[in-house]
Design an enzyme around this catalytic site. Structure first.
Site, PDB file in Angstrom:
ATOM      1  N   ALA A  60       0.840  -1.200   0.000  1.00  0.00           N
ATOM      2  CA  ALA A  60       0.000   0.000   0.000  1.00  0.00           C
ATOM      3  C   ALA A  60       0.871   1.244   0.000  1.00  0.00           C
ATOM      4  CB  ALA A  60      -0.890  -0.016   1.232  1.00  0.00           C
ATOM      5  N   GLY A 100       0.751  -5.063   1.212  1.00  0.00           N
ATOM      6  CA  GLY A 100      -0.411  -5.235   0.330  1.00  0.00           C
ATOM      7  C   GLY A 100      -0.038  -5.891  -0.987  1.00  0.00           C
ATOM      8  N   GLU A 103      -0.200  -9.432  -0.353  1.00  0.00           N
ATOM      9  CA  GLU A 103      -1.610  -9.818  -0.150  1.00  0.00           C
ATOM     10  C   GLU A 103      -2.320  -9.972  -1.496  1.00  0.00           C
ATOM     11  OE1 GLU A 103      -2.148  -6.622   2.829  1.00  0.00           O
ATOM     12  OE2 GLU A 103      -3.159  -8.160   3.996  1.00  0.00           O
ATOM     13  N   GLU A 123       4.116  -4.750   7.482  1.00  0.00           N
ATOM     14  CA  GLU A 123       3.219  -3.746   8.069  1.00  0.00           C
ATOM     15  C   GLU A 123       3.515  -3.486   9.539  1.00  0.00           C
ATOM     16  OE1 GLU A 123       2.389  -6.141   6.009  1.00  0.00           O
ATOM     17  OE2 GLU A 123       0.779  -5.537   4.663  1.00  0.00           O
TER      18      GLU A 123
HETATM   19  C1  LIG Z   1     -12.314   0.771   7.520  1.00  0.00           C
HETATM   20  C2  LIG Z   1     -11.154  -0.043   7.976  1.00  0.00           C
HETATM   21  C3  LIG Z   1     -10.758  -1.032   6.979  1.00  0.00           C
HETATM   22  C4  LIG Z   1      -9.417  -1.580   7.313  1.00  0.00           C
HETATM   23  C5  LIG Z   1      -8.855  -2.201   6.107  1.00  0.00           C
HETATM   24  C6  LIG Z   1      -7.562  -1.526   5.763  1.00  0.00           C
HETATM   25  C7  LIG Z   1      -7.060  -2.009   4.446  1.00  0.00           C
HETATM   26  C8  LIG Z   1      -5.606  -1.778   4.319  1.00  0.00           C
HETATM   27  C9  LIG Z   1      -5.146  -2.768   3.403  1.00  0.00           C
HETATM   28  C10 LIG Z   1      -3.907  -3.137   3.247  1.00  0.00           C
HETATM   29  C11 LIG Z   1      -2.825  -2.648   3.996  1.00  0.00           C
HETATM   30  C12 LIG Z   1      -1.594  -2.868   3.549  1.00  0.00           C
HETATM   31  C13 LIG Z   1      -0.502  -2.278   4.304  1.00  0.00           C
HETATM   32  C14 LIG Z   1       0.736  -2.098   3.493  1.00  0.00           C
HETATM   33  O1  LIG Z   1       0.947  -2.619   2.454  1.00  0.00           O
HETATM   34  S1  LIG Z   1       1.816  -1.043   4.224  1.00  0.00           S
HETATM   35  C15 LIG Z   1       3.220  -1.086   3.148  1.00  0.00           C
HETATM   36  C16 LIG Z   1       4.034  -2.284   3.389  1.00  0.00           C
HETATM   37  N1  LIG Z   1       5.230  -2.187   2.607  1.00  0.00           N
HETATM   38  C17 LIG Z   1       6.403  -1.826   3.127  1.00  0.00           C
HETATM   39  O2  LIG Z   1       6.542  -1.623   4.301  1.00  0.00           O
HETATM   40  C18 LIG Z   1       7.548  -1.693   2.163  1.00  0.00           C
HETATM   41  C19 LIG Z   1       8.222  -0.379   2.359  1.00  0.00           C
HETATM   42  N2  LIG Z   1       9.300  -0.196   1.428  1.00  0.00           N
HETATM   43  C20 LIG Z   1      10.501  -0.772   1.571  1.00  0.00           C
HETATM   44  O3  LIG Z   1      10.753  -1.575   2.436  1.00  0.00           O
HETATM   45  C21 LIG Z   1      11.559  -0.355   0.604  1.00  0.00           C
HETATM   46  O4  LIG Z   1      11.214   0.893   0.110  1.00  0.00           O
HETATM   47  C22 LIG Z   1      11.751  -1.336  -0.566  1.00  0.00           C
HETATM   48  C23 LIG Z   1      10.468  -1.601  -1.295  1.00  0.00           C
HETATM   49  C24 LIG Z   1      12.350  -2.649  -0.048  1.00  0.00           C
HETATM   50  C25 LIG Z   1      12.758  -0.697  -1.577  1.00  0.00           C
HETATM   51  O5  LIG Z   1      13.931  -0.327  -0.890  1.00  0.00           O
HETATM   52  P1  LIG Z   1      15.038   0.594  -1.623  1.00  0.00           P
HETATM   53  O6  LIG Z   1      15.352   0.026  -2.931  1.00  0.00           O
HETATM   54  O7  LIG Z   1      16.120   0.793  -0.621  1.00  0.00           O
HETATM   55  O8  LIG Z   1      14.319   1.961  -1.920  1.00  0.00           O
HETATM   56  P2  LIG Z   1      13.701   3.035  -0.925  1.00  0.00           P
HETATM   57  O9  LIG Z   1      13.383   2.435   0.365  1.00  0.00           O
HETATM   58  O10 LIG Z   1      14.588   4.223  -0.942  1.00  0.00           O
HETATM   59  O11 LIG Z   1      12.335   3.387  -1.643  1.00  0.00           O
HETATM   60  C26 LIG Z   1      12.306   4.115  -2.873  1.00  0.00           C
HETATM   61  C27 LIG Z   1      11.224   5.163  -2.752  1.00  0.00           C
HETATM   62  O12 LIG Z   1       9.968   4.498  -2.675  1.00  0.00           O
HETATM   63  C28 LIG Z   1       9.252   4.964  -1.531  1.00  0.00           C
HETATM   64  N3  LIG Z   1       8.447   3.836  -1.035  1.00  0.00           N
HETATM   65  C29 LIG Z   1       8.836   2.598  -0.795  1.00  0.00           C
HETATM   66  N4  LIG Z   1       7.808   1.844  -0.398  1.00  0.00           N
HETATM   67  C30 LIG Z   1       6.737   2.635  -0.388  1.00  0.00           C
HETATM   68  C31 LIG Z   1       5.348   2.422  -0.074  1.00  0.00           C
HETATM   69  N5  LIG Z   1       4.855   1.238   0.287  1.00  0.00           N
HETATM   70  N6  LIG Z   1       4.518   3.499  -0.160  1.00  0.00           N
HETATM   71  C32 LIG Z   1       4.970   4.706  -0.560  1.00  0.00           C
HETATM   72  N7  LIG Z   1       6.274   4.957  -0.886  1.00  0.00           N
HETATM   73  C33 LIG Z   1       7.132   3.929  -0.808  1.00  0.00           C
HETATM   74  C34 LIG Z   1      10.347   5.379  -0.562  1.00  0.00           C
HETATM   75  O13 LIG Z   1       9.822   6.280   0.370  1.00  0.00           O
HETATM   76  C35 LIG Z   1      11.357   6.003  -1.502  1.00  0.00           C
HETATM   77  O14 LIG Z   1      10.925   7.295  -1.846  1.00  0.00           O
HETATM   78  P3  LIG Z   1      11.536   8.581  -1.129  1.00  0.00           P
HETATM   79  O15 LIG Z   1      13.008   8.463  -1.208  1.00  0.00           O
HETATM   80  O16 LIG Z   1      10.964   9.712  -1.887  1.00  0.00           O
HETATM   81  O17 LIG Z   1      11.055   8.564   0.292  1.00  0.00           O
END
Ligand SMILES: CCCCCCCC/C=C\C=C\CC(=O)SCCNC(=O)CCNC(=O)[C@H](O)C(C)(C)COP(=O)(O)OP(=O)(O)OC[C@H]1O[C@@H](n2cnc3c(N)ncnc32)[C@H](O)[C@@H]1OP(=O)(O)O
Length: 725
Positions: A60, A100, A103, A123
């Site tokens: 997400a 997500g 998922e 998460e």
């Molecule tokens: C009414 C109530 C109902 C309740 C139901 C709720 C429903 C909700 C449903 C689902 C929920 C899902 C939850 C999630 O999915 S939370 C997200 C989980 N994912 C993560 O934690 C992954 C996070 N990212 C990383 O670990 C790394 O970024 C990685 C993908 C491994 C890549 O690493 P690397 O190559 O070192 O690159 P960076 O970390 O520098 O990332 C590059 C830029 O991308 C941005 N980024 C990364 N992941 C996300 C993301 N998930 N969302 C937004 N942005 C993301 C990161 O910030 C970098 O950008 P910037 O440098 O500008 O900050």
């Protein structure tokens, strides 16, 4: 976005949202539209979902959780839609499938992954739980123990492990997309019921309740006040107790609790803060966007004491060939033995072990007492003990021996970088690299630029941090830099609290309950009380250079506590001597118990100095220690020593055991509210007018006066002129 394309019988849906294909509202909508299109098209017999640019999806869009129109429950129904499709859906996982993203893959009927792909449900590290039915599908697929481990730790697992767990059906070394299309074609017409995870029972574990009780105890032990791991556990437990639909309802309830807990905001702030500090800048105009690092093909470490050993280990693990230098053979042999021990231990934790690290190969790791071997290295890290004269002597020598372009780094926790640089003929190539002990474990690298340090030097040190898998934070030069400078008033308050009536274990307990890994007194015993004693002697605060007649509890007109000096004079250096603020089972022991001798000593000390003992509650302990630390943070920001509050927070989370679920000290201050922090500091500074650390900083006062703006706006309230750099 997601791009829909129809090949022969297999429709392809490609998730597209650079750089990591995060699932935004638009992506989810396009995914749903694609699925409906495929469903409605009779010529489509199967669907393949993949991600653009070799990445399935990082989950997400994290920014969506704090957006006014939250991503909310949009993902779960899309995952259900995938699973209920009457046409087989195959996930082609390249790069990452996280949160997500995984998922979505769990909703698919088949999963095929590239051998280098990584999967996980991280998460929990963002203060959440997998809220798109992942807590209910994963245990059905890989069993409760493995699912619990993945969901409560958030760890990423490699495709090879995913295959062993049954998380993916197949792994391929190349052409994942083609392999997935082949698989999709192959399974056309096969029954989908057995592939729908929501219909599967959760595999039984013998004695499930006992297993879960034990798992919960472990989760609680490790969580230290963080809510998400326990709620993740509860969601998985629901999968073991209820039908799928009820489990999903429970998952949603728990997700809502976490989303509104405050901890999720703090952890998500920390996620972005860690990335924001990579975009460093200095008040002089140097910045990450214009400075280019120089390559480090070979490095050197000088000094094989505790810090040097950890730094060598870190460089070897990062595959950087290096020379390790000591002053004489006796110290060299001692250091070599200790480094080899650390490396053997690290190798055991790695796949491929010692062979991968190759540390017995002198071309990769050479031990020497000969400075001449440093002639051709690209970077030197000096890690001798904290003594300015010694450091200057070494840097003088280095500037004569090392090749002109070599970067000269000093591992210091407080000393003046400019003074060290003044001993060289190349101050532009001198930089501070403050590692934290143990240096091969701790993630923080404080990178300190001096007056003359070049942008290339900063960029190279930042690149080194990345190579060492550390978080580099660029800061300016002042006594103690950022981390230790903020730590001084915190520790000072802790000691003053003892003078006034508290006990080491009460202060430690309050701060550990707040979430610190270790309280200030246990920490000081671990680090060794003699370290600070030596530094205070060097500063003329104690010891023979103290002028006769100096009042015992006053230095330079300010309150001073001689308690730590007195403990050292009694030979109490902490764990290494078996006694310090606590008593240990033996010299080098780790189990701290309150020491009746110390409590008696404190009581005599109070009598000697006419201090009335009073009861000090937890609230006062926390406020005085934490708010004085935060107050120093505001002074640091105002002086331009750090370019934003995120820098201070990343330093505290990664180097000082600050609880991540509280977002770092400056984020914490923003949640408490700056007017409240100010009011408390005012109250305590009135009660203790001789303690400058409690006098509110001008910047804090200004921010409170302008109406407590959000943290991301703080720096805009600093006028350029206020930077002292
Ligand atoms: C009414 C109530 C109902 C309740 C139901 C709720 C429903 C909700 C449903 C689902 C929920 C899902 C939850 C999630 O999915 S939370 C997200 C989980 N994912 C993560 O934690 C992954 C996070 N990212 C990383 O670990 C790394 O970024 C990685 C993908 C491994 C890549 O690493 P690397 O190559 O070192 O690159 P960076 O970390 O520098 O990332 C590059 C830029 O991308 C941005 N980024 C990364 N992941 C996300 C993301 N998930 N969302 C937004 N942005 C993301 C990161 O910030 C970098 O950008 P910037 O440098 O500008 O900050």
């Amino acid at each position: 976005m997601a791009q829909y394309a129809r090949g022969s019988a297999v429709a392809v849906i490609r998730l597209r949202n650079p750089p990591v294909n995060a699932l935004s509202r638009a992506v989810l909508q396009a995914l749903e539209d694609g699925l409906k299109k495929a469903d409605a098209d009779p010529s489509v017999k199967a669907v393949m979902i993949c991600g653009e640019n070799g990445k399935f999806s990082a989950g997400a869009d994290i920014r969506g959780f704090s957006a006014p129109k939250r991503l909310g429950g949009a993902l779960g129904p899309v995952v259900s839609l995938i699973e209920s499709s009457e046409k087989p859906v195959v996930a082609a996982i390249e790069g990452v499938a996280l949160g997500g993203g995984l998922e979505v893959a769990l909703g698919c009927h088949y999963r095929i992954a590239h051998v280098k792909a990584r999967m996980g449900l991280p998460e929990v590290t963002l203060g959440l739980l997998p809220g798109a039915e992942g807590t209910q599908r994963l245990p059905r697929l890989i069993g409760v123990p493995a699912a619990l481990d993945m969901i409560t730790t958030g760890k990423h697992i490699p495709a090879t492990e995913a295959l062993k767990l049954g998380l993916v059906d197949e792994i391929v070394e190349e052409n994942t997309i083609e392999a997935a299309i082949r698989l999709a074609n192959k399974v056309i017409g096969q029954p989908l019921g057995p592939r729908r995870l929501s219909l599967k029972p959760v595999p039984k574990v013998p004695n499930m309740e006992a297993f879960l009780d034990e798992a919960l105890a472990k989760v609680k032990r490790q969580a230290r006040g963080c809510l998400a791991p326990e709620l993740c556990f509860q969601a998985v437990r629901a999968a073991t107790q209820s039908p799928f639909a009820d489990g999903v309802r429970r998952e949603r309830e728990l997700f809502q609790v976490l989303l509104s807990s405050g901890q999720a905001q703090a952890l998500q702030y920390a996620f972005f803060a860690e990335r924001a500090v990579r975009r460093w800048a200095t008040p002089g105009g140097a910045s990450w966007s214009s400075a280019a690092p120089q390559p480090v093909r070979r490095a050197a470490v000088i000094g094989l004491g505790t810090m040097g050993r950890g730094i060598v280990t870190s460089l070897v693990k990062a595959n950087i060939p290096l020379v390790a230098l000591e002053q004489d053979l006796e110290n060299l042999n001692k250091g070599r033995k200790a480094v080899m021990f650390l490396l053997e231990r690290e190798a055991m934790k790695m796949e491929g072990g010692a062979q991968v690290l190759d540390f017995h190969n002198p071309a990769r790791l050479q031990f020497t007492v000969d400075f001449d071997l440093l002639r051709d290295v690209d970077l030197v890290i000096e890690a001798v003990f904290e003594n300015m004269a010694l450091k200057k002597e070494i840097f003088h020598k280095l500037s004569k021996i090392c090749k002109p372009g070599a970067l000269l780094c000093t591992n210091t926790s407080a000393l003046n970088i400019d003074e060290i640089a003044s001993a060289t003929n190349r101050p532009q190539q001198v930089i501070g690299t403050h590692f934290f002990s143990p240096a091969h474990v701790m993630r923080l690298l404080e990178i300190i630029y001096g007056r003359h340090t070049s942008p290339t030097a900063i960029a190279t040190a930042m690149q080194l941090a990345t190579a060492l898998k550390k978080v580099g934070v660029v800061v300016g030069n002042c006594f103690g830099f950022v981390g230790n400078r903020m730590m001084f008033p915190y520790v000072q308050q802790a000691v003053f609290l003892l003078e006034e009536g508290s006990r080491p274990d009460a202060v430690d307990q309050a701060l550990e309950d707040f979430g610190f890994k270790i309280g200030p007194f246990r920490m000081s015993d671990l680090a060794g009380l003699d370290v600070g004693w030596r530094s205070r002697k060097d500063q003329g605060l104690t010891g023979p250079s103290l002028p006769a007649g100096t009042p015992a509890r006053q230095r330079r007109g300010q309150r001073y506590s001689p308690l730590p000096d007195l403990l050292c004079e009694h030979g109490r250096f902490g764990q290494k001597t078996g006694k310090g603020w606590y008593l240990y089972e033996k010299a080098g022991g780790r189990t701290a118990t309150p020491d009746p001798w110390l409590l008696n000593f404190l009581s005599q000390y109070r009598d000697t100095h006419g201090i009335q003992t009073r009861f000090i509650d937890q609230e006062e302990i926390l406020e005085r220690c934490l708010f004085s630390l935060i107050n120093e943070g505001f002074a640091i920001l105002a002086e331009g020593i750090a370019s934003g509050p995120e820098h201070l927070d990343v330093i505290y989370i990664n180097g000082y055991g600050w609880p991540k679920h509280r977002g770092g000290p400056m984020f914490y201050a923003s949640t408490v509210g700056l007017p409240r922090v100010l009011a408390k500091l005012q109250k305590y500074s009135e009660a203790h007018p001789d303690v400058p650390g409690l006098q509110p900083s001008a910047f804090l006062k200004k921010l409170a006066a302008v109406g407590n703006p959000p943290l991301k706006e703080w720096m805009s309230y600093l006028s350029q002129q206020s930077s002292k750099l």
